[in-house]
Design a protein around this motif. Structure first.
Motif, short mmCIF file in Angstrom:
data_model
loop_
_atom_site.label_atom_id
_atom_site.label_comp_id
_atom_site.label_asym_id
_atom_site.label_seq_id
_atom_site.Cartn_x
_atom_site.Cartn_y
_atom_site.Cartn_z
N ASP A 156 33.16 26.82 56.80
CA ASP A 156 33.14 27.38 55.45
C ASP A 156 32.00 28.39 55.38
OD1 ASP A 156 32.69 27.90 52.73
OD2 ASP A 156 33.41 25.93 52.13
N GLN A 157 32.33 29.65 55.12
CA GLN A 157 31.32 30.70 55.13
C GLN A 157 30.27 30.53 54.03
OE1 GLN A 157 31.29 32.88 57.63
NE2 GLN A 157 33.10 31.84 58.43
N ASN A 158 30.63 29.78 52.98
CA ASN A 158 29.70 29.59 51.87
C ASN A 158 28.74 28.42 52.09
OD1 ASN A 158 30.79 31.72 50.25
ND2 ASN A 158 32.50 30.39 49.71
N GLN A 162 40.72 30.24 56.27
CA GLN A 162 39.64 30.95 55.58
C GLN A 162 40.16 31.63 54.32
OE1 GLN A 162 36.57 30.67 56.13
NE2 GLN A 162 36.14 30.36 58.29
N GLU A 163 41.33 32.26 54.42
CA GLU A 163 41.91 32.95 53.25
C GLU A 163 42.26 31.94 52.16
OE1 GLU A 163 45.85 35.64 52.10
OE2 GLU A 163 45.55 34.93 54.14
N LYS A 164 42.88 30.84 52.53
CA LYS A 164 43.28 29.84 51.52
C LYS A 164 42.07 29.22 50.86
CE LYS A 164 47.70 30.24 51.89
NZ LYS A 164 48.50 30.77 50.76
N SER A 188 39.13 30.60 50.48
CA SER A 188 38.55 31.62 49.62
C SER A 188 39.29 31.72 48.30
CB SER A 188 38.55 32.97 50.35
OG SER A 188 38.07 34.00 49.51
N GLN A 189 40.62 31.68 48.36
CA GLN A 189 41.43 31.74 47.14
C GLN A 189 41.20 30.53 46.25
OE1 GLN A 189 45.42 32.17 48.63
NE2 GLN A 189 45.19 34.34 49.11
N GLN A 191 38.49 28.78 45.99
CA GLN A 191 37.14 28.77 45.42
C GLN A 191 36.96 29.79 44.31
OE1 GLN A 191 34.84 29.37 48.99
NE2 GLN A 191 34.60 27.17 49.36
N LYS A 192 37.93 30.68 44.12
CA LYS A 192 37.82 31.70 43.07
C LYS A 192 38.09 31.10 41.69
CE LYS A 192 39.03 35.69 45.93
NZ LYS A 192 40.00 36.78 46.17
#
Length: 252
Positions: free
Chosen positions: A49-51, A244-246, A248-249, A251-252
């Motif tokens: 997780d990049q965050n 990663q894309e899912k 990110s979506q 977490q928005k």
């Protein structure tokens, strides 16, 4: 969104015991299909997780709709929907993980098959149907492999797939109790559906209260499984990018 209970695939127990310094080491496999597991890319590296900098954990199952080309699961539902008549590829990871003791050791698991079961809850048909046994390649100790199957949805409703690793029990294990997708001791029923199938305006549903699947769609060998477009996705850089894309979506 259905809550996820995180479990560890490394908490396997056995019913074997021995006296200290008086036992011979027993080297056997232990196959399990966890519901939730750490996620890895095609190189076997954990997906981070990049965050948070933490390893991403998720449902140990992915579906692919051949009509829409969409990949999804209960954690990340399909945005384009699933319709009666769609052909679905499904994959999961089987782990061979055992916590070695002085008397019991992990060992490579030879090829075997799973016993997947499809559960449907719908207005025209509700029940369970066996899917074709999925091929499981050899799994070294403390490692994992993908296994996959394919089926066609022919009636509306809520669908899910359960598993039994090493179903024919041709691979010797310390314990067979942990082979099932949910829990131990043969707990073989899903607690929530993986996806919903809706009516298809271009195709009539099966209204006879019966269910059919095309048995010849499922891969029967490792070579056939590797030739699936979905399997190529699972073993490419697209897999990590998809997670990663899912995430990110979400977490928005």
């Amino acid at each position: 969104m259905v809550g996820i209970v995180v479990i560890s695939v490394f908490s396997i127990t056995t019913n074997l015991s021995c006296e200290d310094d008086l036992c011979d080491a027993i080297a056997l496999a232990d196959l399990t299909i966890p519901v939730v597991a750490d996620l890895f890319d095609q190189f076997g590296n954990p997906i981070i997780d990049q965050n948070t900098g933490q390893i991403i954990q998720g449902l140990n199952e992915l579906y692919h709709n051949r009509r829409t080309g969409e990949v999804f699961n209960n954690q990340f539902p399909p945005s384009q929907g699933v319709l009666v008549g769609d052909v679905i590829d499904m994959a999961t990871s089987i782990y061979n993980v055992f916590s070695a003791t002085d008397c019991e050791l992990g060992n490579t698991a030879g090829p075997s098959t799973t016993a997947p079961k499809l559960t449907i809850d719908g207005p025209l048909y509700s029940g369970e149907q066996p899917l074709e046994g999925m091929f499981t390649p050899q799994i070294p100790a403390n490692n994992k492999v993908f296994t996959a199957t394919t089926f066609q949805v022919l009636t509306p409703g809520f669908y899910s797939v359960d598993f039994n690793a090493n179903a024919p029990r041709n691979v010797p294990e310390h314990s067979f109790d942990n082979n099932f997708y949910f829990g131990n001791n043969g707990n073989y029923s899903r607690k929530s559906p993986a996806f919903e199938v809706r009516e298809n305006p271009n195709r009539l549903s099966n209204s006879q209260g019966t269910f059919e699947i095309k048995k010849n769609l499922a891969p029967k060998t490792m070579e056939a499984m590797k030739n699936m477009e979905f399997y190529k996705f699972l073993t490419s850089e697209q897999l990590g990018a998809w997670y990663q894309e899912k995430l990110s979506q979400k977490q928005k």
